[in-house]
Motif scaffolding. Structure first.
Motif, PDB file in Angstrom:
ATOM      1  N   UNK A 126     125.795  24.518  34.298  1.00 22.95           N
ATOM      2  CA  UNK A 126     124.705  23.557  34.035  1.00 22.95           C
ATOM      3  C   UNK A 126     124.792  22.312  34.927  1.00 22.95           C
ATOM      4  N   UNK A 127     125.455  22.451  36.031  1.00 25.11           N
ATOM      5  CA  UNK A 127     125.598  21.300  36.946  1.00 25.11           C
ATOM      6  C   UNK A 127     124.255  20.930  37.569  1.00 25.11           C
ATOM      7  N   UNK A 128     123.405  21.925  37.809  1.00 24.13           N
ATOM      8  CA  UNK A 128     122.107  21.679  38.442  1.00 24.13           C
ATOM      9  C   UNK A 128     121.083  21.090  37.477  1.00 24.13           C
ATOM     10  N   UNK A 129     121.397  21.059  36.192  1.00 22.29           N
ATOM     11  CA  UNK A 129     120.422  20.558  35.209  1.00 22.29           C
ATOM     12  C   UNK A 129     120.391  19.038  35.123  1.00 22.29           C
ATOM     13  N   UNK A 157     130.558  17.657  44.932  1.00 19.19           N
ATOM     14  CA  UNK A 157     131.241  18.900  45.294  1.00 19.19           C
ATOM     15  C   UNK A 157     131.665  18.858  46.758  1.00 19.19           C
ATOM     16  N   UNK A 158     132.742  19.547  47.041  1.00 20.36           N
ATOM     17  CA  UNK A 158     133.210  19.669  48.424  1.00 20.36           C
ATOM     18  C   UNK A 158     132.326  20.664  49.181  1.00 20.36           C
ATOM     19  N   UNK A 159     132.433  20.717  50.493  1.00 18.63           N
ATOM     20  CA  UNK A 159     131.528  21.573  51.278  1.00 18.63           C
ATOM     21  C   UNK A 159     131.571  23.041  50.887  1.00 18.63           C
ATOM     22  N   UNK A 160     132.747  23.578  50.551  1.00 18.89           N
ATOM     23  CA  UNK A 160     132.833  25.001  50.222  1.00 18.89           C
ATOM     24  C   UNK A 160     132.080  25.349  48.942  1.00 18.89           C
ATOM     25  N   UNK A 178     122.264  20.218  46.959  1.00 19.70           N
ATOM     26  CA  UNK A 178     123.643  19.936  47.375  1.00 19.70           C
ATOM     27  C   UNK A 178     123.953  18.454  47.170  1.00 19.70           C
ATOM     28  N   UNK A 179     125.189  18.207  46.709  1.00 18.09           N
ATOM     29  CA  UNK A 179     125.583  16.827  46.406  1.00 18.09           C
ATOM     30  C   UNK A 179     127.081  16.696  46.613  1.00 18.09           C
ATOM     31  N   UNK A 180     127.445  15.872  47.608  1.00 18.02           N
ATOM     32  CA  UNK A 180     128.838  15.633  47.935  1.00 18.02           C
ATOM     33  C   UNK A 180     129.143  14.147  47.988  1.00 18.02           C
ATOM     34  N   UNK A 181     130.363  13.792  48.329  1.00 22.89           N
ATOM     35  CA  UNK A 181     130.728  12.360  48.395  1.00 22.89           C
ATOM     36  C   UNK A 181     129.864  11.556  49.355  1.00 22.89           C
ATOM     37  N   UNK A 182     129.479  12.155  50.473  1.00 26.79           N
ATOM     38  CA  UNK A 182     128.664  11.420  51.430  1.00 26.79           C
ATOM     39  C   UNK A 182     127.229  11.250  50.925  1.00 26.79           C
ATOM     40  N   UNK A 183     126.697  12.265  50.224  1.00 28.40           N
ATOM     41  CA  UNK A 183     125.381  12.095  49.615  1.00 28.40           C
ATOM     42  C   UNK A 183     125.420  11.048  48.503  1.00 28.40           C
ATOM     43  N   UNK A 184     126.546  10.995  47.785  1.00 22.70           N
ATOM     44  CA  UNK A 184     126.707   9.959  46.762  1.00 22.70           C
ATOM     45  C   UNK A 184     126.622   8.565  47.377  1.00 22.70           C
ATOM     46  N   UNK A 185     127.310   8.389  48.481  1.00 21.90           N
ATOM     47  CA  UNK A 185     127.297   7.089  49.151  1.00 21.90           C
ATOM     48  C   UNK A 185     125.886   6.730  49.616  1.00 21.90           C
ATOM     49  N   UNK A 186     125.155   7.706  50.125  1.00 23.19           N
ATOM     50  CA  UNK A 186     123.787   7.443  50.577  1.00 23.19           C
ATOM     51  C   UNK A 186     122.861   7.106  49.404  1.00 23.19           C
ATOM     52  N   UNK A 187     123.062   7.784  48.274  1.00 19.69           N
ATOM     53  CA  UNK A 187     122.206   7.511  47.107  1.00 19.69           C
ATOM     54  C   UNK A 187     122.422   6.100  46.566  1.00 19.69           C
ATOM     55  N   UNK A 201     130.908  18.860  58.966  1.00 22.13           N
ATOM     56  CA  UNK A 201     129.930  19.676  59.692  1.00 22.13           C
ATOM     57  C   UNK A 201     129.720  21.021  59.044  1.00 22.13           C
ATOM     58  N   UNK A 202     130.209  21.210  57.837  1.00 20.35           N
ATOM     59  CA  UNK A 202     130.088  22.482  57.134  1.00 20.35           C
ATOM     60  C   UNK A 202     128.828  22.543  56.312  1.00 20.35           C
ATOM     61  N   UNK A 203     128.830  23.399  55.291  1.00 24.59           N
ATOM     62  CA  UNK A 203     127.631  23.589  54.486  1.00 24.59           C
ATOM     63  C   UNK A 203     127.227  22.372  53.683  1.00 24.59           C
ATOM     64  N   UNK A 204     128.163  21.353  53.510  1.00 23.26           N
ATOM     65  CA  UNK A 204     127.798  20.197  52.706  1.00 23.26           C
ATOM     66  C   UNK A 204     126.679  19.401  53.350  1.00 23.26           C
ATOM     67  N   UNK A 205     126.598  19.414  54.687  1.00 24.15           N
ATOM     68  CA  UNK A 205     125.572  18.663  55.400  1.00 24.15           C
ATOM     69  C   UNK A 205     124.557  19.640  55.977  1.00 24.15           C
TER      70      UNK A 205
END
Length: 391
Positions: free
Chosen positions: A16-19, A39-42, A52-61, A209-213
């Motif tokens: 339920x993470x996407x909810x 979440x990490x890139x993997x 998708x949501x990672x630490x860098x997207x958190x910082x941008x938000x 440069x992986x799937x996270x971005x």
């Protein structure tokens, strides 16, 4: 099926993470901001690009709200979602293991109060935010944030819960959490000024440069892929034709260049030896008329007349053959005695065999000799003289 679900929970994206919305907004009058676990890139590669949501997207938000994030407090009971190496260097990180579905223990509550107090003391000259998250950023996160507001800031439980639900965008779901906040006793604040652990500085220098971005990654892949693909064929065409064409045509002209030298040397040597002295005088006339270039060409055919001049010698000797054969053949084979009442012709007696015969007889005898094994003597010829010759 149950075993597969448990395995996916331990290795894949949280249930339920996407909810839930990735990030809430800043709680007014505080420095708290709640969000779900990045979440990490993997693991981000297992969800759609838009989710998708990672630490860098958190910082941008957070920056999109004109805020600056200074500390991340992780309340999850695992470390598989991301590591400090995935956190940007501009943020600090604190890990507080908190078990889900249960009201956090007093030790976990005290650790949370100490981490918040220590950060506020270290950053009293700025307005950096404290980001708090559990798996969904709702129940454990909401309980500890509200517990701090109730125990330290003195806010009413109902007001604290309502304030948190409004800023997070989702309402707290766990009844045991809500019951403890509204009716439970306050927790002691003794020892909150003593730091329990020093925050860890993030280690990530640039976004992965992986799937996270993914949004920026395909653009880079397309540019890099198109830049490298033309480079392959661009190198092959110059190398292949650069070596083959010069080498093959450079060698071919040498062959025909040497061929004219052969025939140029042969004509002068052949006519100098073969033709006799008498025949060499004849071609002098025609050799003076043409130019010096074609003067060598008649030298080849000049030898042909010499061959034809010698050929007539062979037919000149051929008549000697048939003249000798009748002398030896009819001599021992007489055709019979001539009649007694017919005297011999003196003109025939004086003539030798084979002289003054009509040419027609010779022409007839030649094919007859060829057809039969032995030549037959014609009845038109007179009998050979035997006993009637004069003494």
């Amino acid at each position: 099926m149950s075993s597969k679900k448990k395995k996916n929970k331990k290795t894949g994206v949280p249930d339920r993470w996407l909810d839930y919305a990735p990030v809430g907004c800043r709680i007014p009058g505080t420095r708290f901001i709640a969000f779900k676990v990045p979440l990490k890139p993997s693991l981000n590669c297992l969800v759609p690009e838009s989710d998708s949501f990672g630490p860098w997207q958190l910082l941008d938000s957070v920056r999109s709200q004109d805020q600056d994030l200074g500390l991340i407090i992780d309340l999850t009971f695992t470390s598989r979602y991301y590591q400090p190496s995935d956190i940007p260097q501009s943020c600090c990180y604190v890990k507080i293991l908190t078990e889900g579905h249960r009201v956090p223990s007093d030790a976990a509550i005290l650790s949370f109060k100490r981490a918040v107090t220590h950060f506020l003391n270290q950053n009293h000259d700025n307005d950096k935010l404290i980001g708090v998250h559990c798996t969904h950023g709702l129940n454990r996160t909401g309980y500890l944030v509200c517990r701090y507001l109730i125990d330290v800031d003195g806010l009413e439980p109902a007001a604290a819960v309502e304030l948190f639900n409004a800023c997070r965008g989702h309402r707290m779901e766990r009844k045991n959490y809500l019951l403890d906040l509204n009716r439970g006793a306050k927790r002691s604040n003794a020892g909150i000024q003593q730091p329990e652990q020093e925050p860890i500085r993030g280690l990530a220098v640039k976004p992965p440069s992986g799937p996270a971005q993914r949004p920026s990654d395909p653009a880079q892949k397309s540019l890099s892929g198109t830049a490298q693909r033309p480079a392959g064929p661009a190198q092959k065409p110059p190398s292949a034709p650069a070596q083959k064409p010069p080498s093959s045509p450079a060698q071919r002209p040498h062959g025909p260049a040497q061929r004219p030298h052969g025939p140029a040397q042969k004509p002068p040597s052949a006519p100098a030896q073969r033709p006799p002295s008498g025949l060499t005088q004849r071609p002098h006339g025609p050799t003076q008329k043409p130019p010096p270039g074609p003067a060598q060409r008649p030298s080849g055919p000049a030898q042909r007349p010499s061959g034809t001049a010698q050929r007539p010698l062979a037919p000149a000797q051929r008549p000697a053959g048939p003249t000798q054969k009748p002398q030896s053949d009819p001599a021992p084979i007489p055709l019979g005695p001539a009649p007694a009442d017919t005297p011999p012709d003196p003109s025939e007696e004086s003539q030798t065999l084979g002289e003054n015969r009509p040419p027609g007889n010779r022409r007839r005898r030649r094919p007859r000799h060829r057809r039969g094994n032995k030549p037959q003597q014609s009845s038109l010829l007179p009998d050979p003289p035997t006993a009637h010759l004069p003494v």
